[in-house]
Each structure stands twice: as C-alpha cells, then as structure tokens.
Design a protein around this motif. Structure first.
Motif, PDB file in Angstrom:
ATOM      1  N   PHE A  23      -6.475   2.983   1.980  1.00 15.23           N
ATOM      2  CA  PHE A  23      -7.232   2.207   2.696  1.00 15.23           C
ATOM      3  C   PHE A  23      -6.630   0.570   2.368  1.00 15.23           C
ATOM      4  CE2 PHE A  23     -10.326  -0.058   4.961  1.00 15.23           C
ATOM      5  CZ  PHE A  23     -11.488  -0.631   4.387  1.00 15.23           C
ATOM      6  N   HIS A  24      -6.061  -0.029   3.095  1.00 19.08           N
ATOM      7  CA  HIS A  24      -5.674  -1.339   2.748  1.00 19.08           C
ATOM      8  C   HIS A  24      -6.555  -2.390   3.131  1.00 19.08           C
ATOM      9  CE1 HIS A  24      -2.664  -4.871   3.904  1.00 19.08           C
ATOM     10  NE2 HIS A  24      -2.694  -4.365   2.484  1.00 19.08           N
ATOM     11  N   LYS A  25      -6.840  -3.331   2.085  1.00 15.63           N
ATOM     12  CA  LYS A  25      -7.686  -4.272   2.161  1.00 15.63           C
ATOM     13  C   LYS A  25      -6.460  -5.788   1.883  1.00 15.63           C
ATOM     14  CE  LYS A  25     -11.744  -4.631   0.478  1.00 15.63           C
ATOM     15  NZ  LYS A  25     -12.536  -4.901   1.934  1.00 15.63           N
ATOM     16  N   PRO A  26      -6.912  -6.947   2.554  1.00 21.19           N
ATOM     17  CA  PRO A  26      -6.125  -8.156   2.262  1.00 21.19           C
ATOM     18  C   PRO A  26      -5.889  -8.458   0.851  1.00 21.19           C
ATOM     19  CG  PRO A  26      -7.781  -8.632   4.126  1.00 21.19           C
ATOM     20  CD  PRO A  26      -8.155  -7.218   3.425  1.00 21.19           C
ATOM     21  N   GLU A  27      -6.684  -8.053  -0.074  1.00 20.73           N
ATOM     22  CA  GLU A  27      -6.548  -8.347  -1.600  1.00 20.73           C
ATOM     23  C   GLU A  27      -6.135  -7.178  -2.368  1.00 20.73           C
ATOM     24  OE1 GLU A  27     -10.960  -7.421  -1.057  1.00 20.73           O
ATOM     25  OE2 GLU A  27      -9.197  -8.197   0.237  1.00 20.73           O
ATOM     26  N   ALA A  28      -6.097  -6.132  -1.768  1.00 19.88           N
ATOM     27  CA  ALA A  28      -6.018  -4.774  -2.598  1.00 19.88           C
ATOM     28  C   ALA A  28      -5.623  -3.566  -1.738  1.00 19.88           C
ATOM     29  CB  ALA A  28      -7.573  -4.395  -3.022  1.00 19.88           C
TER      30      ALA A  28
ATOM     31  N   VAL B 134       0.918  -1.133  -0.126  1.00 18.67           N
ATOM     32  CA  VAL B 134       0.003   0.126  -0.003  1.00 18.67           C
ATOM     33  C   VAL B 134       0.883   1.246   0.020  1.00 18.67           C
ATOM     34  CG1 VAL B 134      -0.363  -0.051   2.517  1.00 18.67           C
ATOM     35  CG2 VAL B 134      -2.103   1.254   0.989  1.00 18.67           C
ATOM     36  N   ALA B 135       2.061   1.391   0.566  1.00 20.76           N
ATOM     37  CA  ALA B 135       2.830   2.475   0.704  1.00 20.76           C
ATOM     38  C   ALA B 135       3.442   2.776  -0.629  1.00 20.76           C
ATOM     39  CB  ALA B 135       3.788   2.612   1.910  1.00 20.76           C
ATOM     40  N   PHE B 136       3.824   1.798  -1.404  1.00 16.69           N
ATOM     41  CA  PHE B 136       4.383   1.916  -2.802  1.00 16.69           C
ATOM     42  C   PHE B 136       3.194   2.505  -3.524  1.00 16.69           C
ATOM     43  CE2 PHE B 136       5.131   0.088  -6.908  1.00 16.69           C
ATOM     44  CZ  PHE B 136       6.129   0.669  -7.423  1.00 16.69           C
ATOM     45  N   ASN B 137       2.125   1.725  -3.576  1.00 20.19           N
ATOM     46  CA  ASN B 137       1.206   2.138  -4.370  1.00 20.19           C
ATOM     47  C   ASN B 137       0.648   3.579  -4.342  1.00 20.19           C
ATOM     48  OD1 ASN B 137       1.198  -0.459  -5.535  1.00 20.19           O
ATOM     49  ND2 ASN B 137      -0.035  -1.358  -3.952  1.00 20.19           N
TER      50      ASN B 137
END
Length: 347
Positions: A145-150, A102-105
């Motif tokens: 917003f971090h989800k397990p799959e995305a 998530v941080a990279f994205n």
C-alpha cells in the motif's frame, strides 16, 4: 528495524491493525536521521476474518453464506491483491518504511522474510509477485500500500491456520486455481508448524507453537533495534483512522453493474477484470478490478475520459489506451493486454 508495540494485549478488529499501519509513518517522521532510512514493523493475530483487496468485488470472491453462519468478519483493505483468510493460527506482519520506492521496499522485505524462514531450517523460496513457498506450497502472501510519505507492506504467515475454514470462506475463481496448477486451495498451501515438525533440529523443536514462532519473527526482524510502545492517545488516533475502513460504502465498494466484461490472468500482474458501460456500440464508462497491485490512483477515470463515446475496436481507442500507460497505474499491466480485454469484453 523498530518494533511497534501496543500498550495492552486486547483483541481488536483486523482493520484496527490496518489503521495502525497508516499511523506508523507519523512515528517514523519524528525519528532522527535522513528520510527514507527508517523502518518499523509489528505482528498481530485476529479471530476468523476475511480481508479482500481494494479492487475486488466482494460477492465474487467470498462465500458470504458460510461467513455469516460461522461469524467470520469481512473487511476491505486499501491495498491491492486477493482475498486472505486470517485466524489465530495465522501470524500477520506489517512492515512500514518512510522510503517511497514501494516496489524496491516490497522486494527487499520479501527477501528478508524468506531468509528468516530458511534460517529456521525451512526450504523457503520466493514465488510470483508476492508469495513465499515452503517445499513448493504457500505459507505467506503479501501486498503493498503506497502512501505519499511511506511504503506499507502487509502479509500472512500461515503457522497453524484452519485450512478447512479457509477453503470454505474464500471462493476464488476457477481460472485462478487452474493458473497455479492445482486442483484446490488446500493443495496450494501449508502450515509452517507442519513443515517444522519434519525437521530434526533444536531450533525447529523450539518453534513448535504459535507464540514461539511469532517471537522468532519479531526477534529476527528487530535485530539490534528496540521497541516503541504506543500510548493511549496514539491508540485513540488509530481508532479514528479505523473508522474509514468500517464505512459501509468503502466495505461494499462501487457499483459493478456494467453491461459487458472481460477477464484474464496477466503474468506477474494478477487477475484483471475490465467492465464497460455501453450505449449501443459506444463506451460510456470503464471499470478495472481484480487482485492486482495499484501503483497510483485514477486508472478508471483516465480510461473513462479517454474512451467515452468511442467504439471498442477503433484505432482511436487503441491509441488512447496506449497513451494512458496502464503500467504506471497497475503493477506489470501492459497497455496491449488492457486493450485486448477492452476489445474482447462480452455481455
């Protein structure tokens, strides 16, 4: 990048689009190719609405009387960060990828958006954790917003927003305003339309209205990829997810009636508030709130379990806080910074 399109132009509540962000990973999971390589986005606009971060106390961040009088909608989101005012002059952008870094994205998305503004002739630059500035003033604020799959990123693009309404609806802490070196919210923000009007170019003149600029963002992000138009069944599934945002318990959040508190601005992290429920000089419960970004859930529970029955200034407390690794829960929060807030909290 795939552009997600709704089957109609009907006006929806802001939280429908947040629910749509949660639904899009299902679409990405059905695409050919390796996991982590798929990206999608969509843009949206809503009538006057304030959306505030999952860790914020609504009453402390919003002018509730003004919002009720002017029929400004109020919603809580599941990502961190601070309050955002949205209206039909504010183009909202949602970016979703099935890569879970998530941080990279988040960083890559902000770089792309900054470049799109520069190609339009604007003097755009990244600023702090999550902002994009033009000529030193904010035009875009973003959260993840971090989800397990995305990984989900969403943010604003102030094109022709009503700043008088914005400043009336949102009441940030004076500490936050001072930390940005400005006297008011209005001095810190600008509209893209205003900045484009100062540029003498064919592209700037072409982007002279909200619809044209929104299309420019869509075309720039989409590139050579196409559109995916959602069906009625998919819209119905999104509406079911939307109900989780409309739950009164989620909207109003948890009880914040703690007996002592401390707060501070933490560089590259945000505004942190630590609240402690005390029994004499012993801690009973810990609550951390603010406009930070959450990397994973459970900081409140971990702190409460580790600190219950301890005094704030003991070495035992210091060791317990350091062992928790606050930075694994909250982006860029150091354990020493958290410990300092626990020790300095006052009634």
């Amino acid at each position: 990048m795939i552009h997600i399109v709704l089957p109609d132009d009907g006006q929806r509540l802001l939280v429908f689009y947040l629910a749509m962000e949660e639904y899009v990973p299902r679409i990405l999971g059905q695409l050919p190719g390796p996991k982590g390589s798929h990206e999608a986005f969509f843009t949206w606009q809503v009538p006057p609405t304030v959306i505030f971060g999952r860790n914020q106390v609504m009453e402390a961040e919003i002018n509730l009387e003004y919002c009720r009088e002017h029929k400004v909608n109020l919603f809580r989101r599941k990502s961190g960060g601070g309050c955002v005012y949205a209206d039909l002059g504010n183009i909202m952008i949602s970016y979703i990828t099935d890569s879970t870094d998530v941080a990279f994205n988040f960083d890559r998305y902000l770089q792309r958006l900054t470049l799109i503004l520069r190609k339009a002739g604007l003097n755009a630059e990244r600023s702090g954790r999550n902002d994009i500035l033009v000529n030193g003033r904010k035009v875009s604020g973003n959260a993840f917003f971090h989800k397990p799959e995305a990984s989900i990123v969403h943010g604003t693009m102030l094109y022709d927003s009503d700043f008088e309404a914005l400043t009336s609806a949102i009441t940030p802490s004076q500490d936050k305003i001072r930390s940005k070196g400005v006297e008011s919210v209005r001095q810190h923000v600008t509209n893209v339309k205003e900045e484009l009007q100062a540029i003498d170019s064919a592209l700037a003149r072409k982007l002279s209205d909200t619809k044209a600029f929104r299309n420019y963002i869509i075309e720039s992000l989409r590139g050579q990829d196409g559109d995916v138009v959602l069906g009625a069944d998919q819209v119905a599934e999104i509406s079911e997810i939307e109900k989780t945002y409309l739950d009164p318990d989620f909207l109003h959040g948890r009880n914040h009636s703690f007996s002592v508190t401390a707060e501070a601005r933490v560089e590259n992290c945000g505004h942190i508030i630590v609240s402690l429920d005390m029994d004499s000089d012993l801690m009973k419960a810990v609550k951390v709130s603010g406009d930070y970004f959450t990397l994973k859930e459970g900081l409140d529970g971990a702190l409460t379990e580790a600190l219950k029955g301890k005094t704030r200034d003991s070495e035992e407390t210091a060791a317990a806080v350091r062992a928790i690794d606050a930075g694994s829960y909250v982006m860029n929060l150091g354990s020493e910074q958290l410990l300092s807030l626990i020790r300095t909290s006052k009634s």
